[in-house]
Design an enzyme around this catalytic site. Structure first.
Site, PDB file in Angstrom:
ATOM      1  N   ASN A 186       0.847  -1.181   0.000  1.00 51.23           N
ATOM      2  CA  ASN A 186       0.000   0.000   0.000  1.00 51.23           C
ATOM      3  C   ASN A 186       0.890   1.241   0.000  1.00 51.23           C
ATOM      4  O   ASN A 186       1.907   1.277   0.696  1.00 51.23           O
ATOM      5  CB  ASN A 186      -0.893  -0.023   1.250  1.00 51.23           C
ATOM      6  CG  ASN A 186      -1.799   1.169   1.323  1.00 51.23           C
ATOM      7  OD1 ASN A 186      -1.372   2.245   1.700  1.00 51.23           O
ATOM      8  ND2 ASN A 186      -3.057   0.967   0.977  1.00 51.23           N
TER       9      ASN A 186
ATOM     10  N   VAL B 295      -3.144   0.141  -6.554  1.00 50.29           N
ATOM     11  CA  VAL B 295      -2.794  -1.148  -5.953  1.00 50.29           C
ATOM     12  C   VAL B 295      -4.076  -1.930  -5.682  1.00 50.29           C
ATOM     13  O   VAL B 295      -5.175  -1.409  -5.776  1.00 50.29           O
ATOM     14  CB  VAL B 295      -1.937  -0.969  -4.672  1.00 50.29           C
ATOM     15  CG1 VAL B 295      -0.594  -0.329  -5.011  1.00 50.29           C
ATOM     16  CG2 VAL B 295      -2.663  -0.148  -3.627  1.00 50.29           C
ATOM     17  N   ALA B 296      -3.936  -3.186  -5.339  1.00 51.12           N
ATOM     18  CA  ALA B 296      -5.075  -4.101  -5.226  1.00 51.12           C
ATOM     19  C   ALA B 296      -6.159  -3.608  -4.266  1.00 51.12           C
ATOM     20  O   ALA B 296      -7.335  -3.842  -4.507  1.00 51.12           O
ATOM     21  CB  ALA B 296      -4.597  -5.483  -4.806  1.00 51.12           C
ATOM     22  N   CYS B 297      -5.770  -2.926  -3.201  1.00 50.02           N
ATOM     23  CA  CYS B 297      -6.763  -2.474  -2.221  1.00 50.02           C
ATOM     24  C   CYS B 297      -7.531  -1.245  -2.699  1.00 50.02           C
ATOM     25  O   CYS B 297      -8.429  -0.772  -2.009  1.00 50.02           O
ATOM     26  CB  CYS B 297      -6.092  -2.201  -0.878  1.00 50.02           C
ATOM     27  SG  CYS B 297      -4.947  -0.808  -0.917  1.00 50.02           S
ATOM     28  N   GLY B 298      -7.165  -0.723  -3.887  1.00 51.64           N
ATOM     29  CA  GLY B 298      -7.875   0.414  -4.461  1.00 51.64           C
ATOM     30  C   GLY B 298      -7.165   1.739  -4.269  1.00 51.64           C
ATOM     31  O   GLY B 298      -7.567   2.734  -4.862  1.00 51.64           O
TER      32      GLY B 298
END
Length: 180
Positions: free
Chosen positions: A123, A154-157
């Protein structure tokens, strides 16, 4: 023709671990690849994937092969030509910077004196945290090469610096730094 150079590929617990499987597949076409996975990495991609792609048993613990008299991480450190951690989490960077050797991957990192290449993936708030910055500075003073991270989503937005760079870029950096 396939090189006899040995790359140790460390895989840590990040959603980007799936990209490490692609990296392993591509590297194994040109080099010998030995994968070491953290326990958390095994939550994202299984060791079976890497065993199949590398055609070698995957190391996930310090306690797997009790038949050898010499610890595997010490033997491997003598055999390896390059060490790449893809993805490299904030947790791994902290361990490497501070000499914490409490699992197979961090113990190998503390044992191998050759070239280290780390491809961070985390993150953006983690990457920009003062503790992470300090760990990166320590590792850079030790000549660790950082392959990224990149800016992006990133994957978490979240958006920002912390995204793992793409596999072709990592391969290029590895090939540039592997002992000839």
């Amino acid at each position: 023709m396939k090189s006899n150079k040995l790359i140790v590929l460390g895989v840590t617990g990040s959603i980007a671990a799936f990209k490490a499987a692609d990296l392993c597949s591509k590297l194994a076409k040109e080099f010998e690849v030995q994968v070491i996975m953290t326990e958390n990495a095994c939550r994202f991609v299984t060791p079976v994937t890497f065993r199949t792609l590398s055609r070698r048993p995957v190391i996930t613990t310090l306690w797997e092969d009790e038949s050898q008299w010499r610890p595997r991480h010490v033997e491997l450190a003598d055999e390896a030509d390059l060490f790449a951690v893809v993805p490299a989490t904030a947790n791994f960077l902290a361990k490497a910077a501070n000499g914490i050797a409490d699992d197979a991957l961090s113990t190998f990192a503390a044992t191998f004196h050759g070239q280290h290449i780390y491809a961070p993936a985390m993150n953006p708030k983690m990457w920009s945290h003062e503790a992470c910055k300090n760990n990166v500075a320590i590792l850079e003073r030790r000549q660790v090469i950082f392959a990224g991270p990149a800016d992006g989503s990133v994957a978490c937005g979240a958006d920002g610096k912390g995204r793992m760079i793409e596999v072709p870029e990592i391969i290029s950096i590895i090939k540039e730094h592997i002992k000839r």
